[in-house]
Design an enzyme around this catalytic site. Sequence first.
Site, PDB file in Angstrom:
ATOM      1  CB  SER A 143      31.838  20.391  -9.777  1.00  0.00           C
ATOM      2  OG  SER A 143      33.001  20.495 -10.576  1.00  0.00           O
ATOM      3  CE1 TYR A 156      34.880  19.581  -5.378  1.00  0.00           C
ATOM      4  CE2 TYR A 156      35.216  19.127  -7.713  1.00  0.00           C
ATOM      5  CZ  TYR A 156      34.698  19.916  -6.703  1.00  0.00           C
ATOM      6  OH  TYR A 156      33.974  21.049  -7.018  1.00  0.00           O
TER       7      TYR A 156
END
Length: 255
Positions: A143, A156
Amino acid sequence: MRLQGKVALVTGAGQGIGRAIAMRLADEGADIIVEDRLDSDSAERTLREVESRGRRGAVIAGDVGRAADDRHVIEAGVSRFGHIDILVNNAGVERRAEFCDVSEADYDLVLNVNLKGAFFVTQAFVRQLRDGQRPGRVINISSVHEELPFPHFTSYCASKGGMKMMMRNLAIELAPLGITVNNVAPGAIETPINASLLGNPELLSALRGKIPLRRLGKPGDVAAAVAYLASDDAGYVTGTTLVVDGGLLWNYSEQ
């Protein structure tokens, strides 16, 4: 077709980016192992998409957050297809919370799926490559948040930051075996995980204004990057992150 004769395993392939990756790699000639937590209708739909492209496929269920399941998925895949050449660590989850309110259960879920899972699936994958003296490709779906802070999603970001260093370390360690290891880092992509954003025109417009290409990405944009890294065209590419974000990282901040 750049992947003719190859077998690819895609974790979390039941929907979204994972399904798009499975379909694109099938288009490139690979047979596909569709991994998902359950042998669900969505996983079976991905399998049908693969088979409609004239490729072999199979659904192999497992919880990537459990090392025993990770070993089973690889063993079952090798038993079914004879070998696995390409691993795409796509399975991922996120949980939003103020840092002081993050529960241990949510922290464990995010780190287990996003980082521990990728670690142990890759370990089992590499063992079968080593034992068969075969080269291979490991491609992690990371990401932009392996670089970019994302308040309220600290677990995350920690998982994706860890994935970046895991990738860099393994690229060096596994290079003598002929195994390349790279990340693909998507930005804002039109997937089910962003359903609330896609349903909010004001937030969506504000986000588009921060992306130089003025649009969100499609799952196919990410899948195309994976197909490149899986192919011989990327044979000299290892230890790097390919960012697929429409330019979002150039000057982005969470406000």
